[in-house]
Design a protein around this motif. Structure first.
Motif, PDB file in Angstrom:
ATOM      1  N   ARG A 109       0.843  -1.193   0.000  1.00 44.06           N
ATOM      2  CA  ARG A 109       0.000   0.000   0.000  1.00 44.06           C
ATOM      3  C   ARG A 109       0.885   1.252   0.000  1.00 44.06           C
ATOM      4  O   ARG A 109       1.977   1.259   0.548  1.00 44.06           O
ATOM      5  CB  ARG A 109      -0.914   0.027   1.232  1.00 44.06           C
ATOM      6  N   LEU A 127      -3.428  -5.056   8.254  1.00 43.22           N
ATOM      7  CA  LEU A 127      -3.776  -5.589   6.943  1.00 43.22           C
ATOM      8  C   LEU A 127      -3.410  -7.068   6.840  1.00 43.22           C
ATOM      9  O   LEU A 127      -4.144  -7.860   6.239  1.00 43.22           O
ATOM     10  CB  LEU A 127      -3.079  -4.784   5.842  1.00 43.22           C
ATOM     11  N   TRP A 131      -6.020 -10.014   6.139  1.00 46.86           N
ATOM     12  CA  TRP A 131      -5.808 -10.919   5.016  1.00 46.86           C
ATOM     13  C   TRP A 131      -5.864 -12.368   5.485  1.00 46.86           C
ATOM     14  O   TRP A 131      -6.496 -13.217   4.853  1.00 46.86           O
ATOM     15  CB  TRP A 131      -4.460 -10.625   4.367  1.00 46.86           C
TER      16      TRP A 131
END
Length: 209
Positions: A109, A127, A131
């Motif tokens: 990102r 994240l 995930w």
């Protein structure tokens, strides 16, 4: 004292090449997804680096072969490693996650304007957790940031960063991450500190130090 000349190699950007100033390099990488670049002290070093693949020059620098570790303490190779890179403090921020053993990138990102490394590390951990939950997996997540790990544990960030128009997208990401932490159970996923002293740079390291 005059500032020492640096040369910047851009492997992946709007235009590949060697640039003799950060301003020129920045135009080629800022806003370019998955930009690959690094500074060098001499033109000769830059030219030699430019002839080789980015991964060979950058991503393996400072990292150790996990198969060859001889320390008593070893990382769990079936895991995810995360890291962040920030040009300035605050500055242009990126973060990513990779499989620890292979270094294969899972997510990336950024760039975000006016960010900090700690915020990037925090967002990367969250994240990775999200995930793993989506994939119904429970492998460990490694970070080399004690601060970010504490923020995740406390479900709260403690930063002096000023939020402005420039970093409003980053603020949205932080708010979304905090919301996710408060709405999801991730206690079955170990969040572990990467031991840089024993194991070398974390596999997700950007190699831009």
């Amino acid at each position: 004292m005059a500032k020492k000349q640096k040369y910047y190699v851009v492997w992946n950007g709007f235009h590949r090449g060697i640039y003799d100033s950060w301003e020129a390099c920045k135009k080629e990488v800022e806003g370019f997804e998955r930009a690959q670049y690094k500074s060098f002290g001499t033109r000769e070093e830059a030219e030699k680096a430019f002839e080789k693949p980015y991964r060979e020059i950058i991503e393996l620098k400072g990292k150790k072969n996990l198969d060859e570790l001889t320390t008593d303490e070893k990382p769990e190779i079936n895991s995810i490693s995360v890291d962040a890179a920030c040009k300035g403090n605050p500055g242009i921020l990126e973060y990513r996650g990779v499989y620890t053993y292979s270094g294969t990138e899972i997510f990336r990102r950024g760039p975000y304007e006016q960010g900090t490394v700690n915020i990037g590390e925090f967002l990367a951990i969250v994240l990775a957790l999200a995930w793993l939950k989506k994939q119904n997996l429970a492998m460990p997540v490694y970070s080399d940031s004690r601060t970010a790990i504490a923020w995740v544990r406390n479900k709260k960030i403690n930063t002096k960063l000023k939020w402005t128009k420039k970093n409003e997208e980053l603020l949205k990401a932080v708010k979304a991450a905090l919301k996710w932490l408060n709405e999801n159970d991730y206690t079955h996923i170990p969040i572990l500190k990467w031991n840089t002293k024993l194991w070398g740079e974390i596999p997700a390291d950007y190699g831009r130090k």
